[in-house]
Design a protein around this motif. Sequence first.
Motif, PDB file in Angstrom:
ATOM      1  N   GLY A 161       0.728  -1.354  -0.243  1.00  0.00           N
ATOM      2  CA  GLY A 161       0.028  -0.024  -0.094  1.00  0.00           C
ATOM      3  C   GLY A 161       0.916   1.369   0.020  1.00  0.00           C
ATOM      4  O   GLY A 161       0.576   2.238  -0.760  1.00  0.00           O
ATOM      5  N   ILE A 162       1.913   1.301   0.907  1.00  0.00           N
ATOM      6  CA  ILE A 162       2.646   2.370   1.092  1.00  0.00           C
ATOM      7  C   ILE A 162       3.431   2.527  -0.497  1.00  0.00           C
ATOM      8  O   ILE A 162       3.396   3.623  -0.870  1.00  0.00           O
ATOM      9  CB  ILE A 162       3.650   2.295   2.029  1.00  0.00           C
ATOM     10  N   CYS A 163       3.927   1.660  -1.146  1.00  0.00           N
ATOM     11  CA  CYS A 163       4.562   1.776  -2.341  1.00  0.00           C
ATOM     12  C   CYS A 163       3.794   2.079  -3.351  1.00  0.00           C
ATOM     13  O   CYS A 163       4.406   2.863  -4.250  1.00  0.00           O
ATOM     14  CB  CYS A 163       5.271   0.461  -2.699  1.00  0.00           C
ATOM     15  N   SER A 164       2.599   1.680  -3.469  1.00  0.00           N
ATOM     16  CA  SER A 164       1.600   2.021  -4.399  1.00  0.00           C
ATOM     17  C   SER A 164       1.301   3.531  -4.575  1.00  0.00           C
ATOM     18  O   SER A 164       1.261   4.124  -5.409  1.00  0.00           O
ATOM     19  CB  SER A 164       0.344   1.270  -4.281  1.00  0.00           C
ATOM     20  N   TYR A 165       1.350   4.004  -2.986  1.00  0.00           N
ATOM     21  CA  TYR A 165       1.224   5.737  -3.002  1.00  0.00           C
ATOM     22  C   TYR A 165       2.495   6.276  -3.791  1.00  0.00           C
ATOM     23  O   TYR A 165       2.117   7.164  -4.411  1.00  0.00           O
ATOM     24  CB  TYR A 165       1.028   5.870  -1.330  1.00  0.00           C
ATOM     25  N   VAL A 200      -5.646   6.296   0.903  1.00  0.00           N
ATOM     26  CA  VAL A 200      -6.748   6.419   1.909  1.00  0.00           C
ATOM     27  C   VAL A 200      -7.931   5.426   1.553  1.00  0.00           C
ATOM     28  O   VAL A 200      -8.172   4.873   2.484  1.00  0.00           O
ATOM     29  CB  VAL A 200      -7.426   7.861   1.664  1.00  0.00           C
ATOM     30  N   VAL A 201      -8.215   5.369   0.309  1.00  0.00           N
ATOM     31  CA  VAL A 201      -9.334   4.436   0.260  1.00  0.00           C
ATOM     32  C   VAL A 201      -9.173   2.893   0.657  1.00  0.00           C
ATOM     33  O   VAL A 201      -9.741   2.140   1.252  1.00  0.00           O
ATOM     34  CB  VAL A 201      -9.820   4.372  -1.236  1.00  0.00           C
ATOM     35  N   THR A 202      -7.901   2.561   0.026  1.00  0.00           N
ATOM     36  CA  THR A 202      -7.508   1.049   0.543  1.00  0.00           C
ATOM     37  C   THR A 202      -7.241   1.048   1.936  1.00  0.00           C
ATOM     38  O   THR A 202      -7.512   0.152   2.762  1.00  0.00           O
ATOM     39  CB  THR A 202      -6.098   0.497  -0.317  1.00  0.00           C
ATOM     40  N   GLY A 203      -6.866   2.350   2.638  1.00  0.00           N
ATOM     41  CA  GLY A 203      -6.390   2.134   4.197  1.00  0.00           C
ATOM     42  C   GLY A 203      -7.982   2.075   4.774  1.00  0.00           C
ATOM     43  O   GLY A 203      -7.795   1.314   5.799  1.00  0.00           O
ATOM     44  N   GLY A 259     -11.022  -3.514  -0.490  1.00  0.00           N
ATOM     45  CA  GLY A 259     -10.544  -2.022  -0.794  1.00  0.00           C
ATOM     46  C   GLY A 259      -9.090  -2.489  -1.796  1.00  0.00           C
ATOM     47  O   GLY A 259      -8.982  -1.681  -2.566  1.00  0.00           O
ATOM     48  N   LYS A 260      -8.154  -3.284  -1.252  1.00  0.00           N
ATOM     49  CA  LYS A 260      -7.060  -3.660  -2.202  1.00  0.00           C
ATOM     50  C   LYS A 260      -7.269  -4.277  -3.654  1.00  0.00           C
ATOM     51  O   LYS A 260      -6.410  -3.759  -4.440  1.00  0.00           O
ATOM     52  CB  LYS A 260      -6.204  -4.493  -1.234  1.00  0.00           C
TER      53      LYS A 260
END
Length: 732
Positions: A161-165, A200-203, A259-260
């Motif tokens: 998730g962080i890397c996708s950001y 945010v959405v995946t979070g 979400g993911k």
Amino acid sequence: MATEAVTATGLALMLEYWPAFFCWIIPMVGAVLMPVFNKLGNKFRDYMAVLFAGGAVISTLAMVPWLFSGHTPGDIQITEWISFAGHPLNFGVLVDPISILIVNVVAFISFFIVVYSTSYMHGDEHLTRFWFFFLYFLGSMLLLVVSNNLIQTLIGWEGVGICSYGLIGYYYRDAKERWLGGPEPTPMYPPSHCGMKAFVVTGIGDVFLLGAIFIIYNFAGTVNYVELIQTAPVWLADMAQYPGLIAITAILFLGGPIGKSAQFPLHEWLPEAMAGPTSVSALIHAATMVKAGVYLVARISPVFYIGSYLLNIGEARMFFIAIAIVGGFTTFLAASQALVSVELKKILAYSTVSQIGYMMLGLGLSGLSEEAYVAGLTAGIFHLMSHALFKASLFLGAGAVIHAIHSIYTFDMGGLKKYMPKTYWLMILATLSLAGVPPFSGFWSKDAVFISALVAGTPLAYVLLAVGGVSAALTMAYSLRYIWLTFLAPESEYVHDLEHHGHPPHEAPVTMWGSIAVLVVVMLGISLLGLGGQLSPGINPEIFIEHQIDHALHSIMPHEVELHVPHITLGLKARAWSLSAVLLGIGIFAGRTYYWGSGVDEWNMERTGFTKTVYDFLWNRWYMNKIYYLLFVDGVVLLGKGLHSTLEKYFFDNITPLVSDAFIKAGVSLHKNVEQDVIDKGLNEGVPDAAISLWDHMRKLQTGVLSYNLAYIGFILFVLILLFIFGLNGGI
């Protein structure tokens, strides 16, 4: 062996089963070293990125012999990592047929995306940052897949998730030509906004998932996958004592995968993910991030299968019902939106959302009846693997097109076949697989989902089969549309202008179209095996995956659980094939009538009445994106402004002077009554005066006569001795 933790020293285990550890450690190490390699030269840095991605491929390939041997290592526990209230959590990996299949898909496709990126991203001044996020993304995804417990999985999950950001918002400086959306008056979004939206959405889904993990641990006392499955009959029975809790836990758990994997209602982040470089789009949408949710649903599904059919807990079936409905609806939702999108990558993004819906649908169908479980899991995993190949090829092909003409819009394309023949034919082959045309791999894997619905045989399964069928027809229609608009329609004015200025479109470099070609060739190989497998089941990829999943389930399920591998008759296959043929025909008719060769300028045509209503509805993404922004972005901003103009302005701004004056008056009163009267007069002046007075009286006792002084000393000693004696005897 899969159900027993292997006992040996941690280092010895890591060396014995090195591929399961090196596959994710190597790319992570490569990511950390990228700034160092950059100091040694750009080419060296790029070659090292390819080398470290290749190291992950070699490691995953080294696990394949375990797959064919029939004896996978299983749950490899290295050392105690954390202890929760006396329950140890061991660091380790889970190497079974499911994880081996997935890591090979992830590593193989990611490697060729890296090779492709060496040309596509050539000359980018921030390429070191790109390689860091890319390799760490790859390592996190592989860690997620091989982890043997939910906490470790969550670490890889959040790493992805962080890397996708960082990758989606790669062009975070927000140059206008990098914005996504439009054209005017449709809103456009800068890359930094798109990256934050995805995060945010995946979070939101991740928070739900974390809540489910807490509930599961509270009852199970473990988060190890094998232990959760083997002890499920005990802790699920305890949880069932609280009506509704299992259903709530199932819904919360699905929040993370929904979400993911960009499923309704947390799907709106993915179209904006196209703001990143095209190689990022291929990475996220083909092999990695969006597949993480599918993998996690498949991995945890045995728990809810046990609850549904061994313990007969009706609530447990909510897990399968919910994800089947979500997947089926998302399949149709996204396919309809792809019919009107004018951004080439965004059409493929909607297609990804739709195809992930098929995977979730297959996994959901697996729990609608006992007979459908293995068939549904097989369909979901098979379509995951098939989709990874043809969708990576399509995204990389789209990147080649955008690289050639420097526009993301299909109305700026047209006639590109003569300029980019290799890219055209490669995208044609991949599109045929996407559309489910036999004998391409997409046909066999999508057909497996339809067969799962027929095997389940419930009313809900038939309804979802109908939804999936309509979506298949839409898939064919939008596939014909983007191929026509990109390669076969008359050349746009934009292309004419490129030619006029001496910059005509050109074929992609060999490293780009060669990477696409490798993926397409592998896809064709699977397609031919699927065709030949109808006569010789031993080479059928679907049957191979089914056998591996059945083996994985038998190795971890409690002995009292009965698994059913359905016998798929020729009649059942014929029903599914007939349905596919009809749907393909409908899709071809619609695509040929409205798009391919219709002679209609789709972008500039006038629409009225019902046609305009439907078009606007689809163009505005069913108005879901607008509603979300209205409620959760604009609504929050408006609420903040409202609170500022009302509560803060009329209450806090007015009460602040009152509070301030009250504190000032209280301070003045304290200064006068306490500081001046008590502290200054009582302490600062009173204590010294008392000391002086005491000294003045005491000095009168000092006569200077020795005998008087000795008498004083004797008296004081006598009093002290008495006090000491009475103190020992308890008299004081």
